[in-house]
Design an enzyme around this catalytic site. Sequence first.
Site, PDB file in Angstrom:
ATOM      1  N   ILE A 106     -32.675  -8.798 -36.454  1.00 62.33           N
ATOM      2  CA  ILE A 106     -32.629  -7.413 -36.915  1.00 62.33           C
ATOM      3  C   ILE A 106     -33.764  -7.125 -37.891  1.00 62.33           C
ATOM      4  CG2 ILE A 106     -30.973  -7.948 -38.751  1.00 62.33           C
ATOM      5  CD1 ILE A 106     -29.707  -5.118 -38.161  1.00 62.33           C
ATOM      6  N   CYS A 107     -34.231  -5.875 -37.856  1.00 62.39           N
ATOM      7  CA  CYS A 107     -35.201  -5.344 -38.807  1.00 62.39           C
ATOM      8  C   CYS A 107     -36.561  -6.043 -38.667  1.00 62.39           C
ATOM      9  CB  CYS A 107     -34.615  -5.422 -40.218  1.00 62.39           C
ATOM     10  SG  CYS A 107     -35.414  -4.346 -41.417  1.00 62.39           S
ATOM     11  N   HIS A 108     -36.995  -6.794 -39.673  1.00 63.99           N
ATOM     12  CA  HIS A 108     -38.277  -7.506 -39.642  1.00 63.99           C
ATOM     13  C   HIS A 108     -38.167  -8.896 -39.010  1.00 63.99           C
ATOM     14  CE1 HIS A 108     -39.323  -4.375 -42.559  1.00 63.99           C
ATOM     15  NE2 HIS A 108     -40.588  -4.680 -42.357  1.00 63.99           N
ATOM     16  N   SER A 155     -32.150  -5.239 -33.267  1.00 66.99           N
ATOM     17  CA  SER A 155     -31.826  -3.928 -33.846  1.00 66.99           C
ATOM     18  C   SER A 155     -32.859  -3.575 -34.893  1.00 66.99           C
ATOM     19  CB  SER A 155     -30.430  -3.930 -34.471  1.00 66.99           C
ATOM     20  OG  SER A 155     -29.436  -3.858 -33.487  1.00 66.99           O
TER      21      SER A 155
END
Length: 173
Positions: A106-108, A155
Amino acid sequence: MGRIAFLVAAEGIERVELTEPWKAVEEAGHEPVLVSPDSGEVQTFNHLTAAEKLPVDEVVADASVDEFAALVLPGGVANPDALRTDAKAVAFVKDFVASGKPVAAICHAPWTLIEAGVVRGRTLTSWPSLQTDLRNAGADWVDQEVATDDNLITSRNPDDLPAFSQALLKALG
């Protein structure tokens, strides 16, 4: 129920991106395991503010993909940036993706997937600033809550955590 590896660096982990999926897998009857390059504790953050410290359960050099049912890569900017410079962490991620078991980032966190060389030809999402990095590594970047491509689940940000956790649990059966 299986053991789920949560791989993080020593600091820079976005707390909620670790604790929310952790809670979801735990409530589903799985055993979450905090894996890191070094023993001791890791420092989580609420964006840029230090939050709680958590104890490492297992050092990545001693971890085996065979011992886990899935891998979760929480974000935060500094966390995946540090992980992608650790050869053992990168090898663990690469082996996990190759195993066919679920890998949720998720994210980075997809930065670590890029470093592991496992995104070419795959559809992923991430924090928007990673889209160029993912495209340059051969991935098809999409702007959606969750992107699932075979065993990769990605995500964009903490707002996507309910869908991210649901996709992870679905992949676990």
